[in-house]
Design a protein around this motif. Structure first.
Motif, PDB file in Angstrom:
ATOM      1  N   ILE A 228      15.718  -7.706 -11.092  1.00 50.30           N
ATOM      2  CA  ILE A 228      14.886  -6.497 -11.099  1.00 50.30           C
ATOM      3  C   ILE A 228      14.420  -6.238  -9.669  1.00 50.30           C
ATOM      4  O   ILE A 228      14.023  -7.163  -8.952  1.00 50.30           O
ATOM      5  CB  ILE A 228      13.652  -6.658 -12.017  1.00 50.30           C
ATOM      6  CG1 ILE A 228      14.079  -6.886 -13.470  1.00 50.30           C
ATOM      7  CG2 ILE A 228      12.718  -5.460 -11.881  1.00 50.30           C
ATOM      8  CD1 ILE A 228      14.740  -5.699 -14.110  1.00 50.30           C
ATOM      9  N   GLU A 229      14.465  -4.971  -9.250  1.00 49.33           N
ATOM     10  CA  GLU A 229      13.911  -4.580  -7.951  1.00 49.33           C
ATOM     11  C   GLU A 229      12.831  -3.520  -8.166  1.00 49.33           C
ATOM     12  O   GLU A 229      12.968  -2.660  -9.050  1.00 49.33           O
ATOM     13  CB  GLU A 229      15.002  -4.035  -7.035  1.00 49.33           C
ATOM     14  CG  GLU A 229      16.004  -5.087  -6.591  1.00 49.33           C
ATOM     15  CD  GLU A 229      17.048  -4.550  -5.647  1.00 49.33           C
ATOM     16  OE1 GLU A 229      17.663  -5.369  -4.931  1.00 49.33           O
ATOM     17  OE2 GLU A 229      17.268  -3.312  -5.622  1.00 49.33           O
ATOM     18  N   TYR A 230      11.785  -3.581  -7.332  1.00 56.19           N
ATOM     19  CA  TYR A 230      10.638  -2.678  -7.516  1.00 56.19           C
ATOM     20  C   TYR A 230      10.013  -2.383  -6.156  1.00 56.19           C
ATOM     21  O   TYR A 230       9.690  -3.300  -5.404  1.00 56.19           O
ATOM     22  CB  TYR A 230       9.609  -3.343  -8.426  1.00 56.19           C
ATOM     23  CG  TYR A 230       8.561  -2.454  -9.049  1.00 56.19           C
ATOM     24  CD1 TYR A 230       8.517  -2.268 -10.431  1.00 56.19           C
ATOM     25  CD2 TYR A 230       7.585  -1.821  -8.288  1.00 56.19           C
ATOM     26  CE1 TYR A 230       7.544  -1.483 -11.034  1.00 56.19           C
ATOM     27  CE2 TYR A 230       6.604  -1.029  -8.868  1.00 56.19           C
ATOM     28  CZ  TYR A 230       6.588  -0.857 -10.248  1.00 56.19           C
ATOM     29  OH  TYR A 230       5.623  -0.079 -10.834  1.00 56.19           O
ATOM     30  N   TRP A 231       9.838  -1.088  -5.856  1.00 52.28           N
ATOM     31  CA  TRP A 231       9.167  -0.659  -4.618  1.00 52.28           C
ATOM     32  C   TRP A 231       8.102   0.355  -5.008  1.00 52.28           C
ATOM     33  O   TRP A 231       8.403   1.464  -5.419  1.00 52.28           O
ATOM     34  CB  TRP A 231      10.181  -0.049  -3.666  1.00 52.28           C
ATOM     35  CG  TRP A 231       9.660   0.367  -2.319  1.00 52.28           C
ATOM     36  CD1 TRP A 231       8.373   0.353  -1.884  1.00 52.28           C
ATOM     37  CD2 TRP A 231      10.433   0.865  -1.217  1.00 52.28           C
ATOM     38  NE1 TRP A 231       8.286   0.808  -0.589  1.00 52.28           N
ATOM     39  CE2 TRP A 231       9.537   1.131  -0.162  1.00 52.28           C
ATOM     40  CE3 TRP A 231      11.797   1.117  -1.044  1.00 52.28           C
ATOM     41  CZ2 TRP A 231       9.966   1.650   1.069  1.00 52.28           C
ATOM     42  CZ3 TRP A 231      12.219   1.623   0.187  1.00 52.28           C
ATOM     43  CH2 TRP A 231      11.315   1.872   1.219  1.00 52.28           C
ATOM     44  N   THR A 232       6.847  -0.030  -4.893  1.00 51.81           N
ATOM     45  CA  THR A 232       5.752   0.834  -5.311  1.00 51.81           C
ATOM     46  C   THR A 232       5.518   1.970  -4.321  1.00 51.81           C
ATOM     47  O   THR A 232       5.747   1.822  -3.120  1.00 51.81           O
ATOM     48  CB  THR A 232       4.454   0.024  -5.453  1.00 51.81           C
ATOM     49  OG1 THR A 232       3.377   0.917  -5.806  1.00 51.81           O
ATOM     50  CG2 THR A 232       4.071  -0.663  -4.147  1.00 51.81           C
ATOM     51  N   ARG A 233       5.061   3.094  -4.840  1.00 48.73           N
ATOM     52  CA  ARG A 233       4.586   4.146  -3.949  1.00 48.73           C
ATOM     53  C   ARG A 233       3.184   3.778  -3.484  1.00 48.73           C
ATOM     54  O   ARG A 233       2.513   2.918  -4.091  1.00 48.73           O
ATOM     55  CB  ARG A 233       4.604   5.522  -4.628  1.00 48.73           C
ATOM     56  CG  ARG A 233       3.447   5.783  -5.588  1.00 48.73           C
ATOM     57  CD  ARG A 233       3.559   7.162  -6.222  1.00 48.73           C
ATOM     58  NE  ARG A 233       3.575   8.218  -5.215  1.00 48.73           N
ATOM     59  CZ  ARG A 233       2.495   8.880  -4.822  1.00 48.73           C
ATOM     60  NH1 ARG A 233       1.314   8.600  -5.345  1.00 48.73           N
ATOM     61  NH2 ARG A 233       2.581   9.822  -3.919  1.00 48.73           N
ATOM     62  N   ALA A 234       2.724   4.403  -2.418  1.00 52.63           N
ATOM     63  CA  ALA A 234       1.391   4.130  -1.891  1.00 52.63           C
ATOM     64  C   ALA A 234       0.896   5.365  -1.151  1.00 52.63           C
ATOM     65  O   ALA A 234       1.688   6.101  -0.566  1.00 52.63           O
ATOM     66  CB  ALA A 234       1.408   2.932  -0.950  1.00 52.63           C
ATOM     67  N   MET A 235      -0.398   5.588  -1.188  1.00 51.55           N
ATOM     68  CA  MET A 235      -0.989   6.717  -0.483  1.00 51.55           C
ATOM     69  C   MET A 235      -1.786   6.221   0.713  1.00 51.55           C
ATOM     70  O   MET A 235      -2.179   5.055   0.793  1.00 51.55           O
ATOM     71  CB  MET A 235      -1.856   7.538  -1.435  1.00 51.55           C
ATOM     72  CG  MET A 235      -1.022   8.359  -2.404  1.00 51.55           C
ATOM     73  SD  MET A 235      -1.996   9.145  -3.711  1.00 51.55           S
ATOM     74  CE  MET A 235      -3.257   9.975  -2.761  1.00 51.55           C
ATOM     75  N   SER A 236      -2.030   7.126   1.661  1.00 52.20           N
ATOM     76  CA  SER A 236      -2.666   6.737   2.921  1.00 52.20           C
ATOM     77  C   SER A 236      -4.096   6.252   2.738  1.00 52.20           C
ATOM     78  O   SER A 236      -4.624   5.544   3.593  1.00 52.20           O
ATOM     79  CB  SER A 236      -2.653   7.918   3.897  1.00 52.20           C
ATOM     80  OG  SER A 236      -3.346   9.033   3.358  1.00 52.20           O
ATOM     81  N   ASP A 237      -4.734   6.624   1.614  1.00 54.35           N
ATOM     82  CA  ASP A 237      -6.111   6.174   1.388  1.00 54.35           C
ATOM     83  C   ASP A 237      -6.162   4.830   0.668  1.00 54.35           C
ATOM     84  O   ASP A 237      -7.233   4.363   0.304  1.00 54.35           O
ATOM     85  CB  ASP A 237      -6.889   7.234   0.603  1.00 54.35           C
ATOM     86  CG  ASP A 237      -6.323   7.483  -0.794  1.00 54.35           C
ATOM     87  OD1 ASP A 237      -5.278   6.890  -1.120  1.00 54.35           O
ATOM     88  OD2 ASP A 237      -6.928   8.280  -1.543  1.00 54.35           O
ATOM     89  N   GLY A 238      -4.987   4.206   0.454  1.00 53.88           N
ATOM     90  CA  GLY A 238      -4.943   2.899  -0.189  1.00 53.88           C
ATOM     91  C   GLY A 238      -4.793   2.937  -1.690  1.00 53.88           C
ATOM     92  O   GLY A 238      -4.665   1.885  -2.329  1.00 53.88           O
ATOM     93  N   ASN A 267      10.782  -5.267  -3.657  1.00 56.14           N
ATOM     94  CA  ASN A 267      10.507  -6.630  -4.100  1.00 56.14           C
ATOM     95  C   ASN A 267      11.570  -6.991  -5.134  1.00 56.14           C
ATOM     96  O   ASN A 267      11.852  -6.198  -6.043  1.00 56.14           O
ATOM     97  CB  ASN A 267       9.128  -6.735  -4.735  1.00 56.14           C
ATOM     98  CG  ASN A 267       8.005  -6.513  -3.740  1.00 56.14           C
ATOM     99  OD1 ASN A 267       7.318  -7.439  -3.345  1.00 56.14           O
ATOM    100  ND2 ASN A 267       7.805  -5.260  -3.328  1.00 56.14           N
ATOM    101  N   THR A 268      12.160  -8.166  -5.002  1.00 57.55           N
ATOM    102  CA  THR A 268      13.251  -8.575  -5.887  1.00 57.55           C
ATOM    103  C   THR A 268      12.818  -9.747  -6.756  1.00 57.55           C
ATOM    104  O   THR A 268      12.211 -10.707  -6.266  1.00 57.55           O
ATOM    105  CB  THR A 268      14.498  -8.965  -5.068  1.00 57.55           C
ATOM    106  OG1 THR A 268      14.889  -7.852  -4.252  1.00 57.55           O
ATOM    107  CG2 THR A 268      15.651  -9.341  -5.980  1.00 57.55           C
ATOM    108  N   PHE A 269      13.150  -9.664  -8.055  1.00 57.71           N
ATOM    109  CA  PHE A 269      12.751 -10.695  -9.003  1.00 57.71           C
ATOM    110  C   PHE A 269      13.971 -11.139  -9.820  1.00 57.71           C
ATOM    111  O   PHE A 269      14.729 -10.302 -10.328  1.00 57.71           O
ATOM    112  CB  PHE A 269      11.680 -10.171  -9.967  1.00 57.71           C
ATOM    113  CG  PHE A 269      10.460  -9.627  -9.284  1.00 57.71           C
ATOM    114  CD1 PHE A 269       9.414 -10.457  -8.944  1.00 57.71           C
ATOM    115  CD2 PHE A 269      10.381  -8.275  -8.964  1.00 57.71           C
ATOM    116  CE1 PHE A 269       8.283  -9.958  -8.302  1.00 57.71           C
ATOM    117  CE2 PHE A 269       9.257  -7.760  -8.327  1.00 57.71           C
ATOM    118  CZ  PHE A 269       8.212  -8.606  -7.992  1.00 57.71           C
ATOM    119  N   ALA A 270      14.150 -12.445  -9.940  1.00 57.46           N
ATOM    120  CA  ALA A 270      15.196 -12.997 -10.799  1.00 57.46           C
ATOM    121  C   ALA A 270      14.663 -13.082 -12.228  1.00 57.46           C
ATOM    122  O   ALA A 270      13.558 -13.596 -12.458  1.00 57.46           O
ATOM    123  CB  ALA A 270      15.619 -14.374 -10.310  1.00 57.46           C
ATOM    124  N   VAL A 271      15.415 -12.567 -13.186  1.00 59.91           N
ATOM    125  CA  VAL A 271      15.012 -12.594 -14.587  1.00 59.91           C
ATOM    126  C   VAL A 271      16.194 -13.069 -15.434  1.00 59.91           C
ATOM    127  O   VAL A 271      17.312 -13.223 -14.915  1.00 59.91           O
ATOM    128  CB  VAL A 271      14.543 -11.195 -15.061  1.00 59.91           C
ATOM    129  CG1 VAL A 271      13.287 -10.772 -14.330  1.00 59.91           C
ATOM    130  CG2 VAL A 271      15.665 -10.163 -14.880  1.00 59.91           C
TER     131      VAL A 271
END
Length: 305
Positions: A228-238, A267-271
């Motif tokens: 599984i791969e996951y990349w979260t979004r983020a805003m400039s105010d945290g 981020n990579t996760f082995a499942v």
């Protein structure tokens, strides 16, 4: 394994400013068009235009520039421009295949209309095509700033097939999504399908779901999932940062929470499980319009005979 790689700084993704200021900024774009012949980017002196007995100050963008505009994350159909100013600006980017432009975009910062670090994204570009663009904006004192002309070329069209089992081109179907920002459809500017497209210039944003953000995808058949791969979004105010998430499979078993150690990349996760559906839930976040820049599942199909 085909998954998008980060080629520049994290896209500081933000959505709502464009909606709030569209009408106001249309006036500024008109003013810029009137005075564009009056100044060049090399001219550090201001110009003043009088409209309806009101003076409007025009300045080169270079006078408030910390880091000049540079094109990042170029693909065959999208590109991101990063510009860092010295004062808060409400900036727009005009672009097209020649100096008549024809398209406009902005950094959709939901935290503030006037910001320092700008990352507007150009969408729906043609592959292997040269484009012209210019940054321009308005300061909090009403001063209009106009940047230089820049050019770049998009990449040739890619025919590489994605191995992401969540991608619609691989037969996956979105069954549910908690929300898309602004009530947009799944294939809209902030729709869930952006999370699966392999493009770091696009993303899914929920409509303020925070820890309640989720989506469910039906795969094209039953698979053994190993990564599984996951990349979260983020805003400039945290806000909008997902710190952990869970996965629920078709049996009802829940895996996780998976902790995201990096918020600026995949981020990579082995499942190790078998399923025909995947449900992703935000377990813990910094709240707000949580979402995803990129997410992928990799595995092998199972014989269902």
């Amino acid at each position: 394994m085909k998954a998008k790689q980060r080629t520049g700084r994290l896209i500081s993704s933000r959505c709502e400013g464009f909606i709030a200021m569209r009408k106001w900024f249309a006036i500024s774009l008109f003013v810029v068009a009137l005075v564009s012949v009056m100044m060049t980017a090399a001219d550090e002196d201001s110009e003043t235009l009088t409209i309806s007995d009101h003076d409007v100050k025009i300045m080169p963008l270079s006078s408030v520039t910390e880091s000049p505009a540079q094109v990042l994350d170029i693909t065959d159909t999208t590109a991101r421009v990063n510009f860092v100013g010295t004062i808060p600006l409400a900036c727009y980017l005009v672009y097209g295949t020649d100096e008549s432009f024809g398209s406009v975009t902005n950094d959709p910062d939901m935290a503030s209309a006037a910001i320092i670090d700008h990352n507007p994204v150009m969408l729906d570009l043609e592959p292997d095509t040269e484009y012209v663009f210019r940054m321009q904006g308005v300061g909090e004192d009403g001063t209009i700033y106009v940047g230089e002309l820049h050019t770049f070329r998009t990449l040739p069209a890619s025919d590489e097939a994605s191995e992401n089992l969540l991608a619609p081109e691989n037969g996956a179907t979105v069954l549910e999504v908690s929300s898309n920002f602004g009530g947009q459809p799944n294939d809209g500017r902030w729709g869930i399908l952006n999370a699966f497209d392999g493009n770091s210039a696009t993303e899914w944003s929920s409509n303020g779901d925070g820890d309640d953000a989720y989506f469910v995808v039906e795969l094209n058949g039953r698979h053994h999932i190993h990564t599984i791969e996951y990349w979260t979004r983020a805003m400039s105010d945290g806000s909008a940062i997902t710190n952990s998430f869970t996965i629920t499979i078709d049996s009802g078993d829940v895996f996780g929470p998976f902790q995201l150690e990096e918020h600026t990349q995949l981020n990579t996760f082995a499942v190790d499980f078998e399923t025909s559906t995947l449900r992703y839930d935000v377990a813990e976040s910094t709240g707000g319009n949580t979402g995803i820049i990129s997410i992928a599942a990799f595995g092998t199909p199972l014989d269902e005979d």
